[in-house]
Design a protein around this motif. Structure first.
Motif, PDB file in Angstrom:
ATOM      1  N   GLU A 136       0.833  -1.209   0.000  1.00  0.00           N
ATOM      2  CA  GLU A 136       0.000   0.000   0.000  1.00  0.00           C
ATOM      3  C   GLU A 136       0.861   1.251   0.000  1.00  0.00           C
ATOM      4  O   GLU A 136       0.555   2.232  -0.679  1.00  0.00           O
ATOM      5  CB  GLU A 136      -0.962  -0.016   1.179  1.00  0.00           C
ATOM      6  CG  GLU A 136      -2.036  -1.084   1.002  1.00  0.00           C
ATOM      7  CD  GLU A 136      -3.258  -0.860   1.869  1.00  0.00           C
ATOM      8  OE1 GLU A 136      -3.510   0.287   2.266  1.00  0.00           O
ATOM      9  OE2 GLU A 136      -3.954  -1.849   2.130  1.00  0.00           O
ATOM     10  N   LEU A 137       1.962   1.243   0.738  1.00  0.00           N
ATOM     11  CA  LEU A 137       2.882   2.385   0.746  1.00  0.00           C
ATOM     12  C   LEU A 137       3.576   2.532  -0.606  1.00  0.00           C
ATOM     13  O   LEU A 137       3.741   3.643  -1.107  1.00  0.00           O
ATOM     14  CB  LEU A 137       3.923   2.222   1.854  1.00  0.00           C
ATOM     15  CG  LEU A 137       3.402   2.398   3.279  1.00  0.00           C
ATOM     16  CD1 LEU A 137       4.434   1.943   4.296  1.00  0.00           C
ATOM     17  CD2 LEU A 137       3.005   3.843   3.523  1.00  0.00           C
ATOM     18  N   VAL A 138       3.976   1.422  -1.192  1.00  0.00           N
ATOM     19  CA  VAL A 138       4.619   1.462  -2.509  1.00  0.00           C
ATOM     20  C   VAL A 138       3.677   2.087  -3.527  1.00  0.00           C
ATOM     21  O   VAL A 138       4.064   2.980  -4.296  1.00  0.00           O
ATOM     22  CB  VAL A 138       5.039   0.033  -2.959  1.00  0.00           C
ATOM     23  CG1 VAL A 138       5.429   0.012  -4.432  1.00  0.00           C
ATOM     24  CG2 VAL A 138       6.179  -0.485  -2.094  1.00  0.00           C
ATOM     25  N   LEU A 139       2.437   1.645  -3.542  1.00  0.00           N
ATOM     26  CA  LEU A 139       1.473   2.139  -4.523  1.00  0.00           C
ATOM     27  C   LEU A 139       1.106   3.605  -4.310  1.00  0.00           C
ATOM     28  O   LEU A 139       0.664   4.275  -5.240  1.00  0.00           O
ATOM     29  CB  LEU A 139       0.203   1.277  -4.500  1.00  0.00           C
ATOM     30  CG  LEU A 139       0.377  -0.157  -4.994  1.00  0.00           C
ATOM     31  CD1 LEU A 139      -0.905  -0.951  -4.804  1.00  0.00           C
ATOM     32  CD2 LEU A 139       0.824  -0.199  -6.440  1.00  0.00           C
ATOM     33  N   ALA A 140       1.293   4.095  -3.094  1.00  0.00           N
ATOM     34  CA  ALA A 140       0.958   5.489  -2.793  1.00  0.00           C
ATOM     35  C   ALA A 140       2.047   6.465  -3.233  1.00  0.00           C
ATOM     36  O   ALA A 140       1.876   7.673  -3.106  1.00  0.00           O
ATOM     37  CB  ALA A 140       0.697   5.645  -1.298  1.00  0.00           C
ATOM     38  N   HIS A 141       3.167   5.952  -3.736  1.00  0.00           N
ATOM     39  CA  HIS A 141       4.280   6.805  -4.132  1.00  0.00           C
ATOM     40  C   HIS A 141       4.712   6.500  -5.558  1.00  0.00           C
ATOM     41  O   HIS A 141       4.342   5.468  -6.116  1.00  0.00           O
ATOM     42  CB  HIS A 141       5.452   6.611  -3.162  1.00  0.00           C
ATOM     43  CG  HIS A 141       5.130   7.074  -1.783  1.00  0.00           C
ATOM     44  ND1 HIS A 141       4.488   6.273  -0.859  1.00  0.00           N
ATOM     45  CD2 HIS A 141       5.334   8.274  -1.171  1.00  0.00           C
ATOM     46  CE1 HIS A 141       4.317   6.952   0.263  1.00  0.00           C
ATOM     47  NE2 HIS A 141       4.806   8.167   0.102  1.00  0.00           N
ATOM     48  N   GLU A 142       5.521   7.391  -6.107  1.00  0.00           N
ATOM     49  CA  GLU A 142       6.038   7.206  -7.467  1.00  0.00           C
ATOM     50  C   GLU A 142       7.521   7.505  -7.503  1.00  0.00           C
ATOM     51  O   GLU A 142       8.066   8.114  -6.582  1.00  0.00           O
ATOM     52  CB  GLU A 142       5.283   8.106  -8.447  1.00  0.00           C
ATOM     53  CG  GLU A 142       3.825   7.734  -8.596  1.00  0.00           C
ATOM     54  CD  GLU A 142       3.095   8.586  -9.625  1.00  0.00           C
ATOM     55  OE1 GLU A 142       3.745   9.406 -10.299  1.00  0.00           O
ATOM     56  OE2 GLU A 142       1.870   8.432  -9.738  1.00  0.00           O
ATOM     57  N   GLY A 143       8.156   7.090  -8.587  1.00  0.00           N
ATOM     58  CA  GLY A 143       9.557   7.421  -8.832  1.00  0.00           C
ATOM     59  C   GLY A 143      10.506   6.901  -7.777  1.00  0.00           C
ATOM     60  O   GLY A 143      10.382   5.769  -7.302  1.00  0.00           O
ATOM     61  N   ALA A 144      11.454   7.760  -7.391  1.00  0.00           N
ATOM     62  CA  ALA A 144      12.495   7.366  -6.435  1.00  0.00           C
ATOM     63  C   ALA A 144      11.902   7.015  -5.077  1.00  0.00           C
ATOM     64  O   ALA A 144      12.399   6.109  -4.398  1.00  0.00           O
ATOM     65  CB  ALA A 144      13.525   8.488  -6.290  1.00  0.00           C
ATOM     66  N   GLU A 145      10.841   7.713  -4.699  1.00  0.00           N
ATOM     67  CA  GLU A 145      10.211   7.424  -3.405  1.00  0.00           C
ATOM     68  C   GLU A 145       9.572   6.035  -3.417  1.00  0.00           C
ATOM     69  O   GLU A 145       9.633   5.299  -2.423  1.00  0.00           O
ATOM     70  CB  GLU A 145       9.183   8.510  -3.068  1.00  0.00           C
ATOM     71  CG  GLU A 145       8.792   8.555  -1.629  1.00  0.00           C
ATOM     72  CD  GLU A 145       9.924   8.910  -0.664  1.00  0.00           C
ATOM     73  OE1 GLU A 145       9.739   8.643   0.540  1.00  0.00           O
ATOM     74  OE2 GLU A 145      10.974   9.424  -1.076  1.00  0.00           O
ATOM     75  N   ARG A 146       8.976   5.659  -4.536  1.00  0.00           N
ATOM     76  CA  ARG A 146       8.419   4.309  -4.661  1.00  0.00           C
ATOM     77  C   ARG A 146       9.525   3.275  -4.520  1.00  0.00           C
ATOM     78  O   ARG A 146       9.374   2.281  -3.806  1.00  0.00           O
ATOM     79  CB  ARG A 146       7.701   4.142  -6.000  1.00  0.00           C
ATOM     80  CG  ARG A 146       7.190   2.706  -6.213  1.00  0.00           C
ATOM     81  CD  ARG A 146       6.398   2.569  -7.486  1.00  0.00           C
ATOM     82  NE  ARG A 146       5.047   3.065  -7.241  1.00  0.00           N
ATOM     83  CZ  ARG A 146       4.092   3.149  -8.159  1.00  0.00           C
ATOM     84  NH1 ARG A 146       4.335   2.808  -9.409  1.00  0.00           N
ATOM     85  NH2 ARG A 146       2.895   3.589  -7.844  1.00  0.00           N
ATOM     86  N   GLU A 147      10.636   3.501  -5.202  1.00  0.00           N
ATOM     87  CA  GLU A 147      11.766   2.563  -5.122  1.00  0.00           C
ATOM     88  C   GLU A 147      12.283   2.443  -3.693  1.00  0.00           C
ATOM     89  O   GLU A 147      12.662   1.353  -3.252  1.00  0.00           O
ATOM     90  CB  GLU A 147      12.886   2.993  -6.075  1.00  0.00           C
ATOM     91  CG  GLU A 147      12.517   2.859  -7.537  1.00  0.00           C
ATOM     92  CD  GLU A 147      12.046   1.458  -7.912  1.00  0.00           C
ATOM     93  OE1 GLU A 147      12.702   0.465  -7.528  1.00  0.00           O
ATOM     94  OE2 GLU A 147      10.999   1.350  -8.586  1.00  0.00           O
TER      95      GLU A 147
END
Length: 196
Positions: A156-167
């Motif tokens: 859920e945290l991964v999906l809530a972010h994009e780009g470097a923050e997702r990684e």
């Protein structure tokens, strides 16, 4: 039909299943409501078709990543081989979470999700048994459930972010799971139980 399903996925992600309407889906697809009704009688039928496709896709993804070749890898490498494709599938299909979290989602979707969840947990138990063969069965079940819960929370945290923050969140998911599973695998390699 694919255009309508893509539009439905987009609408479900934006407003949730409950607030979605066939008019909003038709508008998103760029077709008239009459065209939509040629393929689907209602929103529920659209959700069921979408849910079946997602469940099938996830079942295939799980089968490919939780195979014997990956479970033969060292724990950290296995986690990369398993987690990356599962996260990628969910990032490409965010509607799966939107459908599962809807309060009035059709029962067929919930049943299919529950069956997939049970199959995935059983497969995770097999993987844990490989890395910790001495772990008692009840501990293995508990460990599989906890590892799966950690993955879902991190997802859920991964999906809530994009780009470097997702990684960065993907790395955190892997680190959390590794830190949880590595001591269990070490203790479970022998006959001793895992200290709590």
């Amino acid at each position: 039909m694919a255009q309508l399903l893509d539009a439905a996925a987009s609408v479900f992600c934006k407003v949730g299943y409950t607030a979605a309407s066939t008019n909003a889906i038709a508008r998103e697809a760029g077709v008239s409501p009459g065209t939509l009704y040629q393929f689907f009688p209602n929103k529920e039928a659209i959700a069921v078709e979408l849910g079946e496709r997602l469940t099938h896709g996830m079942r295939e993804a799980v089968g490919q990543v939780l195979d014997e070749a990956n479970t033969a890898l060292p724990l950290a490498e296995m986690m990369d081989a398993v987690i990356d494709p599962l996260i990628e599938f969910n990032c490409q299909n965010p509607v799966s979470l939107a459908l599962i979290h809807g309060s009035d989602v059709p029962g067929r979707i919930v049943e299919a999700h529950d069956a997939l969840h049970a199959a995935l947990l059983a497969r995770v138990e097999v993987v844990i048994a490989h890395y910790a063969p001495g772990l008692p069965a009840e501990d293995r079940v508990r460990t599989a459930q906890m590892a799966f819960a950690l993955f879902k929370a991190g997802l859920e945290l991964v999906l809530a972010h994009e780009g470097a923050e997702r990684e960065a969140y993907v790395a955190e998911v892997k680190a959390s799971l590794y830190r949880y599973l590595a001591p269990i695998a070490e203790a479970g390699a022998g006959a001793e139980s895992v200290p709590h």
